[in-house]
Design an enzyme around this catalytic site. Structure first.
Site, PDB file in Angstrom:
ATOM      1  N   SER A  57       0.838  -1.203   0.000  1.00  0.00           N
ATOM      2  CA  SER A  57       0.000   0.000   0.000  1.00  0.00           C
ATOM      3  C   SER A  57       0.868   1.247   0.000  1.00  0.00           C
ATOM      4  CB  SER A  57      -0.931   0.005   1.211  1.00  0.00           C
ATOM      5  OG  SER A  57      -0.183  -0.054   2.403  1.00  0.00           O
ATOM      6  N   ASP A  58       0.287   2.321  -0.504  1.00  0.00           N
ATOM      7  CA  ASP A  58       0.977   3.607  -0.493  1.00  0.00           C
ATOM      8  C   ASP A  58      -0.081   4.700  -0.548  1.00  0.00           C
ATOM      9  OD1 ASP A  58       3.848   4.705  -0.647  1.00  0.00           O
ATOM     10  OD2 ASP A  58       2.742   5.947  -2.075  1.00  0.00           O
ATOM     11  N   GLN A  59       0.267   5.843  -0.010  1.00  0.00           N
ATOM     12  CA  GLN A  59      -0.672   6.961  -0.001  1.00  0.00           C
ATOM     13  C   GLN A  59       0.041   8.221  -0.461  1.00  0.00           C
ATOM     14  OE1 GLN A  59      -2.256   8.750   3.759  1.00  0.00           O
ATOM     15  NE2 GLN A  59      -4.175   7.866   3.035  1.00  0.00           N
TER      16      GLN A  59
END
EC number: 3.6.1.-
Length: 199
Positions: free
Chosen positions: A72-74
């Site tokens: 995941s990454d934001q």
């Protein structure tokens, strides 16, 4: 005899993502991925978040065959410009001054892979920041030290006090791991949190 579900791995060092994933009550291991997070020239924020989520998942999957890995990454954006992790007090103060009274998009991207098949999702959260005084910004930064967080705002803790409103299809997306989308994705890999069977 029921099939043994695959091992689940969260490719992240974030304690907030670990806490979120634990809500699904699936046993998992967390492993920090070794991935270069430098944006590519001209890369759109949503594309960056998706690329990094896939890279993180694949980096861990490469050394853990037979496992299901979540990456995941934001990335936060204002007026289409990416807002990265500040790294320190002065940059965080500059970020929050810029975000004061503004609408900010947070792209929370995920990839789920078994090393062969990969599924991705990008859940967008629109946050409207309150108009912030320098005193409020400084008090928040001293209390929270959000220097490893995109946009300097940790909505999972005191950063929620910076917001006027948050709009998203998934209330967990702003914290960095959209559990509604993740539940659907995991079901397709044989990991349904409710039944333990493929969805």
């Amino acid at each position: 005899m029921p099939a043994i579900p695959p091992k689940l791995i969260l490719a992240s060092s974030s304690r907030y993502r670990r806490e979120l994933l634990s809500r699904l009550r699936l046993p998992f291991t967390a492993i920090s991925p070794d991935v270069d997070e430098t944006p590519q020239p001209g890369e759109a924020p949503a594309d960056l978040a998706l690329r990094l989520s896939v890279a993180k998942a694949m980096a861990v999957a490469a050394t853990h065959p037979g496992s299901v890995v979540i990456g995941s990454d934001q990335v936060a954006t204002v007026d289409g410009d990416p807002i990265g992790k500040p790294g320190g007090f002065e940059r965080a103060r500059e970020q929050l001054r810029r975000l004061s009274g503004r609408a900010v998009e947070f792209h929370s991207a995920m990839a789920v892979t078994d090393g062969v098949h990969t599924e991705t999702a990008d859940i967008v959260t629109l946050c409207r920041f309150r108009t912030l005084t320098d005193a409020a910004i400084d008090a928040y930064l001293r209390a929270e030290e959000p220097y490893d967080t995109a946009g300097s705002a940790k909505a999972e803790s005191l950063g929620i006090a910076l917001m006027d409103s948050i709009r998203s299809d998934d209330p967990t997306a702003i914290i960095g791991l959209p559990l509604i989308a993740l539940t659907r994705m995991l079901g397709r890999f044989g990991l349904d949190p409710l039944t333990g069977h493929p969805a």
